[in-house]
Write a protein that holds these residues in place. Structure first.
Motif, short mmCIF file in Angstrom:
data_model
loop_
_atom_site.label_atom_id
_atom_site.label_comp_id
_atom_site.label_asym_id
_atom_site.label_seq_id
_atom_site.Cartn_x
_atom_site.Cartn_y
_atom_site.Cartn_z
N VAL A 19 0.80 -1.22 0.00
CA VAL A 19 0.00 0.00 0.00
C VAL A 19 0.83 1.27 0.00
O VAL A 19 0.31 2.36 -0.21
CB VAL A 19 -0.97 0.01 1.21
CG1 VAL A 19 -1.86 -1.20 1.19
CG2 VAL A 19 -0.19 0.10 2.52
N GLN A 20 2.13 1.17 0.24
CA GLN A 20 2.96 2.37 0.32
C GLN A 20 3.47 2.75 -1.06
O GLN A 20 4.17 1.98 -1.71
CB GLN A 20 4.16 2.12 1.24
CG GLN A 20 3.81 1.98 2.70
CD GLN A 20 5.06 1.70 3.53
OE1 GLN A 20 5.64 0.64 3.46
NE2 GLN A 20 5.47 2.69 4.30
N ALA A 21 3.16 3.96 -1.49
CA ALA A 21 3.59 4.43 -2.80
C ALA A 21 5.11 4.44 -2.92
O ALA A 21 5.65 4.18 -4.01
CB ALA A 21 3.03 5.82 -3.06
N SER A 22 5.80 4.71 -1.86
CA SER A 22 7.26 4.81 -1.90
C SER A 22 7.94 3.49 -2.22
O SER A 22 9.11 3.47 -2.58
CB SER A 22 7.78 5.35 -0.56
OG SER A 22 7.43 4.46 0.49
N ARG A 23 7.21 2.40 -2.10
CA ARG A 23 7.81 1.08 -2.38
C ARG A 23 7.74 0.71 -3.85
O ARG A 23 8.25 -0.33 -4.25
CB ARG A 23 7.09 0.01 -1.56
CG ARG A 23 7.13 0.22 -0.07
CD ARG A 23 8.56 0.17 0.48
NE ARG A 23 9.15 -1.13 0.33
CZ ARG A 23 9.04 -2.10 1.23
NH1 ARG A 23 8.35 -1.90 2.32
NH2 ARG A 23 9.64 -3.26 1.01
N TYR A 24 7.10 1.55 -4.66
CA TYR A 24 6.97 1.28 -6.09
C TYR A 24 7.92 2.18 -6.87
O TYR A 24 7.74 3.40 -6.88
CB TYR A 24 5.54 1.55 -6.57
CG TYR A 24 4.50 0.60 -6.03
CD1 TYR A 24 3.91 0.78 -4.78
CD2 TYR A 24 4.08 -0.49 -6.81
CE1 TYR A 24 2.95 -0.08 -4.30
CE2 TYR A 24 3.10 -1.36 -6.33
CZ TYR A 24 2.54 -1.15 -5.08
OH TYR A 24 1.58 -2.01 -4.62
N PRO A 25 8.92 1.63 -7.55
CA PRO A 25 9.87 2.47 -8.29
C PRO A 25 9.39 2.92 -9.67
O PRO A 25 9.90 3.89 -10.21
CB PRO A 25 11.10 1.56 -8.42
CG PRO A 25 10.55 0.18 -8.36
CD PRO A 25 9.36 0.23 -7.45
N TYR A 26 8.43 2.20 -10.24
CA TYR A 26 7.99 2.51 -11.60
C TYR A 26 6.56 3.02 -11.58
O TYR A 26 5.69 2.40 -10.95
CB TYR A 26 8.08 1.27 -12.50
CG TYR A 26 9.45 0.67 -12.58
CD1 TYR A 26 9.67 -0.67 -12.30
CD2 TYR A 26 10.55 1.46 -12.93
CE1 TYR A 26 10.93 -1.22 -12.37
CE2 TYR A 26 11.81 0.91 -12.99
CZ TYR A 26 12.00 -0.43 -12.71
OH TYR A 26 13.25 -0.96 -12.78
N TRP A 27 6.33 4.12 -12.31
CA TRP A 27 5.02 4.77 -12.34
C TRP A 27 4.63 5.16 -13.75
O TRP A 27 5.48 5.51 -14.57
CB TRP A 27 5.05 6.04 -11.48
CG TRP A 27 5.15 5.74 -10.02
CD1 TRP A 27 6.29 5.50 -9.31
CD2 TRP A 27 4.07 5.63 -9.09
NE1 TRP A 27 5.99 5.24 -7.99
CE2 TRP A 27 4.63 5.32 -7.83
CE3 TRP A 27 2.69 5.76 -9.21
CZ2 TRP A 27 3.84 5.14 -6.70
CZ3 TRP A 27 1.91 5.59 -8.08
CH2 TRP A 27 2.50 5.29 -6.84
#
Length: 124
Positions: free
Chosen positions: A106-114
C-alpha cells in the motif's frame, strides 16, 4: 527500466463504470507487484489496489472494496482496474505502479515505476 502507460480514464456519471488499463513496456517477472493509486486535487496520493503478477493475490483500499476489481493479463503485460458503482469522491488522477521486488503493497514509496496518470471524473 519498465515504462508504464495508463489508458481508459474519462468522464462518467455517478453509478457508472470505467475500466483502466496499464501496459508495461517489457515483460514483467513473476515477482512483480502491480498497484493502482489515485490523487485528487489538494490531497495526497492514496492506495487503491494491488495484485501480484504470480498467483493473483489482491489487496484493496476499504473505500473501493466491492466496487473495484484489479486484474492482470501476464501474456499482455497489462494490468486492469474495473471500476463499478463510481462515486463523485472517486474523481482523481489514477496512476499505475510496479514493484519488481514483490514487496510493495500500500505504500507508494515502495513502487519504483510509475505511469503518467489518467484522469477519472465522476459527475453527480
Amino acid at each position: 527500466q519498465v515504462q508504464l502507460v495508463e489508458s481508459g480514464g474519462g468522464l462518467v456519471q455517478a453509478g457508472g463504470s470505467l475500466r483502466l488499463s496499464c501496459a508495461a513496456s517489457e515483460r514483467t517477472f513473476s515477482s512483480y507487484v502491480w498497484g493502482w493509486f489515485r490523487q485528487a486535487p489538494g490531497k495526497e496520493r492514496e492506495f487503491v489496489a494491488a495484485i501480484r503478477r504470480s498467483g493473483g493475490i489482491t489487496h484493496y483500499a476499504d473505500s473501493v472494496k466491492g466496487r473495484f476489481t484489479i486484474s492482470r493479463d501476464n501474456a499482455k503485460n497489462t494490468m486492469y482496474l474495473q471500476m463499478d458503482s463510481l462515486k463523485p469522491e472517486d474523481t482523481a488522477v489514477y496512476y499505475c505502479a510496479a514493484d519488481p521486488t514483490g514487496t510493495a503493497r500500500v505504500q507508494a514509496s515502495r513502487y519504483p515505476y510509475w505511469g503518467q496518470g489518467t484522469q477519472v471524473t465522476v459527475s453527480s
